[in-house]
Write a protein that holds these residues in place. Structure first.
Motif, PDB file in Angstrom:
ATOM      1  N   GLU A   1       0.825  -1.218   0.000  1.00 19.75           N
ATOM      2  CA  GLU A   1       0.000   0.000   0.000  1.00 19.75           C
ATOM      3  C   GLU A   1       0.854   1.261   0.000  1.00 19.75           C
ATOM      4  N   SER A   2       2.132   1.139  -0.382  1.00 16.11           N
ATOM      5  CA  SER A   2       3.028   2.302  -0.274  1.00 16.11           C
ATOM      6  C   SER A   2       2.568   3.468  -1.136  1.00 16.11           C
ATOM      7  N   THR A   3       1.807   3.188  -2.208  1.00 14.14           N
ATOM      8  CA  THR A   3       1.337   4.287  -3.065  1.00 14.14           C
ATOM      9  C   THR A   3       0.270   5.134  -2.385  1.00 14.14           C
ATOM     10  N   LEU A   4      -0.402   4.554  -1.368  1.00 15.98           N
ATOM     11  CA  LEU A   4      -1.465   5.287  -0.685  1.00 15.98           C
ATOM     12  C   LEU A   4      -1.130   5.648   0.754  1.00 15.98           C
ATOM     13  N   THR A   5      -0.487   4.718   1.456  1.00 11.30           N
ATOM     14  CA  THR A   5      -0.230   4.952   2.879  1.00 11.30           C
ATOM     15  C   THR A   5       1.246   5.021   3.228  1.00 11.30           C
ATOM     16  N   GLY A   6       2.124   4.614   2.291  1.00 14.15           N
ATOM     17  CA  GLY A   6       3.544   4.555   2.597  1.00 14.15           C
ATOM     18  C   GLY A   6       3.955   3.204   3.159  1.00 14.15           C
ATOM     19  N   GLU A   7       2.981   2.328   3.449  1.00 20.34           N
ATOM     20  CA  GLU A   7       3.288   1.012   4.004  1.00 20.34           C
ATOM     21  C   GLU A   7       3.598   0.030   2.872  1.00 20.34           C
ATOM     22  N   PRO A   8       4.801  -0.587   2.860  1.00 17.19           N
ATOM     23  CA  PRO A   8       5.152  -1.495   1.764  1.00 17.19           C
ATOM     24  C   PRO A   8       4.486  -2.856   1.858  1.00 17.19           C
ATOM     25  N   LEU A   9       4.017  -3.263   3.049  1.00 19.47           N
ATOM     26  CA  LEU A   9       3.444  -4.598   3.189  1.00 19.47           C
ATOM     27  C   LEU A   9       2.373  -4.593   4.279  1.00 19.47           C
TER      28      LEU A   9
END
Length: 918
Positions: free
Chosen positions: A162-170
């Motif tokens: 979700e890195s494109t939306l939240t910055g979280e890669p996994l």
């Protein structure tokens, strides 16, 4: 995916109804202004507006002088020159921006024809992403991008990037409510358009498409606001006001002074016909002063500087879409940066491997080494993409991919090991189990082996012993040391994996109800895996902080991860207090008044949502900060758009790129640092041109002013002044705009938003040198009127000063030779002053770094000399000149060069103060 077969999906009729009701799955492209409107926007520049007024006044004067017979048709050359300056300044800027936007469109093409698997009418079919509608049942597999927003119906070991939306890669996704994460940015059973399936598979029902998705909502407001005033715009506007009022004041002084002198010296009654002619002539002189005062070359200098910077920055991996953003980067006081993909590589790597049986050595082809190598290769669902040997990529679960990349770095081909080992049973990783297990026939050991990897504490609980160089020791004895080691890695924001095995001597069952039932495994060790900081980031961050720019990390990661990344890049130190880090929830709940007191000292914001980053930018702007924002995800778009300069990454999302003014093609923070250097150097070049041109404008205004009160005609003809304007405008703009960037500008603090573009040192230089030029030229004019000069070898310094003071001596009309001498001396004074302008604010010799600028500045200087020689030698009646002797050329060249040598002496004895803005 067989488990999806029981879903019926939509009928064709329902598809049509839902497409009509909820819309299509395409983002509405940003509405672009027509080219003619984009071109007209170039005329909104404050200096261009002044030039347009000057053009109208100049045309009026030219028509009056032509139709009254006082001047020939050559009088229209002056307004033609101003018109050319306006068109050059506007057309060059327009052409460069159109070119940059075409490159951007090629870079930012979106493929809506990617095929996705959808269940319709009970059948699984493939159709383009654009055709997905609300209510569709979509099958999600590893590596695929989620085509729309939806709720999960099934999820097996599903992990989403979700890195494109939240910055979280996994992010782990599940349909089991008991496993929902309360602090998750988005619900654990929801997947969103633009995110990517990193591992596992699932089935979703589409709830939103196109503009209604979270991705689309951010995209709607992502376009650049072209009406935002940049620091340079504001400074040029203030300069325009200063020039306007100064020219009006001088013009008013001329009108008042001349009329006072005229009416106070009348011997008798006023003859209104004669007085009317005098008044009209006075008004024309005043208008001429206003026209002369306007720096026609300034817009061209700014435009050429920006255009050349755009071209050079593109060579340095900065694609600039909006020209003024080049310079605005130089004024940046704060950079708000995301973490993943900007500060880090966005690719998981093995930081450290601690396999106890090897004594932390590299696994070789002995039994422990074979167990480790084969276990990593076989007990995995990831792959490596070898398409580009220079940049091998991991496909699938990024953590498993990091292990395969680690093997590759050791020269081990994981595919040979995987294909040679026959897998008998396998449990894929799940968030419930927190481990993956595989039973395989090992050709390396010749036996059946169980390989396990997963959360270290879970895997250790399945083990009875730990393999060490001395043999197997009880797991309970090793547990404290292992837990201490794990804590150390976790404090460094690293993911950890534990590894275990068991050689199976019989056919007893290993798995039951989806779990391992044996507790006699042998623990091999752990690996620490991280998304490493890019190699160039710490130095680039240091360069920016040394330049007085504050760096702030805004990320969706945990506080521990964000703080550790801050430490690795040199931003977070042991002296930093906890209040310099805030979570998104804390930030959201804190009122603006309190945040305004804390925002400047804030270094890290973690667990941040898109609107948090935008709010941070706006609060910083309330503190009179010039904010640059970096980002590659859709979640970054609001902040990118709100900032004075938005910087997207080359591999970022479409939304991020649309919202940005500059795209960093190589994703390097060092390129951002270089953009700051280019922006500051560009601003210095603009200041140098202002020093050069305003010095001439001061001299020209004072000459016209003195001449108006003394009743003398200008010694320079219209065509000669056109050539002088060409030197002041086009040539000087080319020369000073083409100066290469100076890395020393990174040692200065950022300029303040309230600063005037003309600093005190600049003002002293402009007025001082301008008055000296006027004094010298006025004296030279008087000397030529009192002496019959046929060669400068006749020049007498005593005669010069005597004629300067003795106004009663008889005068004669200036000869063609004397006028040619005056014209050439006037031009050469400006020529040498251009070298002084080049060195202004550097405290270096004007010849320093000449090698770097010879292609631009040096060639233009030679062009000016060659042009002056050709005009004087062959200009004849058109330029009202006669050829000069070589002796006089040499004397003029040497004599006027004193302007440069006095400047060199002044620079040699001036303390080197980098910041000359005080």
């Amino acid at each position: 995916m067989k488990s999806a077969a029981h879903h019926q999906g939509l009928s064709e009729q329902q598809v049509l109804e839902n497409r009509t009701r909820y819309g299509i799955n395409i983002l509405t492209p940003p509405e672009k202004e027509p080219l003619w409107k984009q071109f007209l926007e170039k005329f909104s520049d404050p200096i261009i507006k002044i030039l347009l007024v000057a053009l109208l006044l100049s045309v009026g004067v030219a028509f009056y002088q032509f139709f009254t017979g006082t001047e020939s048709a050559s009088v229209f050359l002056e307004p033609a020159g101003i018109l050319a300056a306006i068109l050059l300044a506007t057309c060059v800027g327009f052409a460069f921006e159109v070119s940059a936007n075409k490159k951007f469109e090629i870079l930012n093409q979106v493929n809506d024809d990617t095929m996705v698997q959808v269940i319709r009418g009970g059948n699984i079919c493939e159709l383009p992403r654009r055709d997905v509608v609300v209510g569709d049942i979509v099958i999600l597999n590893t590596g695929e991008e989620v085509p729309a927003d939806g709720v999960l119906l099934e999820a097996v070991s599903l992990q989403v990037n979700e890195s494109t939306l939240t910055g979280e890669p996994l992010i782990g996704k599940t349909t089991n409510e008991a496993e929902f994460k309360k602090d998750a940015t988005y619900p654990s059973n929801h997947v969103l358009k633009g995110t990517t399936v990193a591992d596992g598979h699932g089935v979703m029902e589409v709830t939103s498409v196109g503009d209604k998705t979270e991705y689309g909502k951010v995209y709607e407001g992502s376009q650049i606001d072209n009406k935002v005033q940049t620091p340079l715009n504001r400074q040029l506007s203030r300069l325009g006001d200063l020039i306007t009022w100064a020219s009006y004041a001088i013009a008013a002084l001329i009108v008042i002074g001349r009329l006072t002198l005229y009416f106070s010296h009348l011997p008798g009654p006023v003859e209104w016909l004669s007085a009317g002619t005098y008044i009209l002539n006075t008004v024309m002189i005043a208008v001429t002063v206003i026209v002369v005062t306007v720096p026609e070359g300034l817009p061209m200098s700014v435009t050429l500087s920006l255009a050349l910077s755009m071209k050079s920055m593109l060579a340095n991996n900065n694609l600039v879409r909006k020209m003024h953003s080049c310079e605005t980067m130089g004024a940046a006081t704060v950079i708000c940066t995301d973490k993943t993909g900007t500060l880090t590589r966005n690719q998981m790597n093995v930081y450290k491997a601690d396999f106890y049986g090897l004594g932390n050595a590299v696994p070789t082809e002995d039994e422990p080494g074979n167990l480790i190598r084969e276990g990593i290769a076989v007990n995995s669902t990831a792959f490596l993409d070898y398409a580009d040997p220079e940049h091998i990529r991991a496909l699938g679960n990024p953590t498993e991919g990091a292990l395969l990349l680690w093997l590759h770095g050791l020269g081990v081909n994981y595919l040979d090991l995987r294909e040679n080992a026959r897998v008998l049973e396998q449990l894929t990783f799940s968030t419930e189990r927190k481990y993956m297990a595989t039973v395989a026939e090992s050709p390396l050991l010749g036996k059946k082996v169980l390989y396990v990897k997963g959360a270290p504490e879970i895997v250790l609980g399945l083990c009875s012993t730990v393999l060490t160089p001395e043999g197997q020791v009880p797991a309970a004895d090793m547990r404290p040391a292992i837990e201490e080691q794990l804590l150390a890695y976790q404090n460094q924001a690293m993911r950890t994996l534990g590894f275990a095995y068991r050689i199976l001597e019989d056919d007893a069952p290993v798995f039951e109800d989806g779990r391992i039932i044996r507790k006699d495994l042998v623990y091999l060790g752990i690996t620490a895996i991280s998304d490493p900081v890019r190699d160039d980031v710490p130095q680039a961050v240091k360069d920016c902080m040394d330049a007085g720019i504050r760096i702030k990390i805004v990320t969706g990661d945990t506080p521990g991860t964000a703080r550790e990344i801050g430490r690795q890049i040199g931003l977070w130190t042991e002296e930093d207090s906890p209040d310099r880090l805030m979570t998104g929830v804390e930030f959201e709940q804190t009122p603006d008044a309190e945040l305004l007191d804390r925002v400047m000292d804030l270094k890290i914001m973690c667990r941040a949502r898109p609107m948090d980053k935008e709010r941070l930018v706006k609060l910083l702007q309330k503190k009179d900060q010039v904010v640059a924002v970096t980002g590659d995800g859709t979640n970054d778009a609001p902040a990118l758009n709100a900032a004075q300069v938005g910087l997207s990454m080359g591999d970022g999302t479409t939304v991020a790129k649309e919202a940005s003014a500059i795209t960093i093609l190589d994703n390097s923070f060092m390129s951002i640092s270089r953009a700051v250097m280019w922006g500051r150097s560009l601003y210095r070049n603009i200041q140098r041109f202002i020093v050069f041109q305003m010095t001439i404008n001061v001299a020209a205004c004072l000459i016209v002013l003195i001449g108006a009160f003394l009743g003398t005609e200008s010694p320079l003809t219209v065509t000669q002044m056109l050539w002088v304007n060409l030197i002041m405008d086009t040539f000087a703009a080319l020369a000073l705009a083409s100066l290469p960037p100076d890395e020393r500008v990174m040692q200065d603090p950022p300029r303040k938003t309230t600063d005037h573009i003309i600093t005190r040192p600049m003002g002293r230089n402009i007025l001082g040198v301008g008055i000296l030029f006027v004094a010298f030229l006025f004296g030279l004019l008087q000397y030529f009127k009192h002496a019959d000069i046929t060669s400068l070898t006749q020049f007498s310094l005593c005669g010069y000063f005597r004629s300067y003071l003795d106004f009663s001596a008889p005068e004669h009309e200036l000869t063609g030779y004397e006028l040619s001498l005056f014209f050439t001396i006037f031009v050469l004074l400006q020529f040498w002053n251009m070298f002084n302008a080049k060195a202004f604010n550097t405290h270096q010799s004007a010849f320093a770094r000449m090698g770097a600028s010879i292609g631009g500045f040096g060639l233009v200087a030679l062009l000016i000399l060659a042009g002056q020689y050709l005009i004087v030698t062959f200009g004849g009646k058109m330029f009202n000149v006669v050829p000069l002797s070589w002796t006089d050329w040499g004397l003029i060249f040497a004599g006027t060069s004193l302007v440069l040598w006095f400047g060199e002496l002044a620079r040699a004895f001036t303390p080197d103060k980098s910041d000359a803005r005080s």
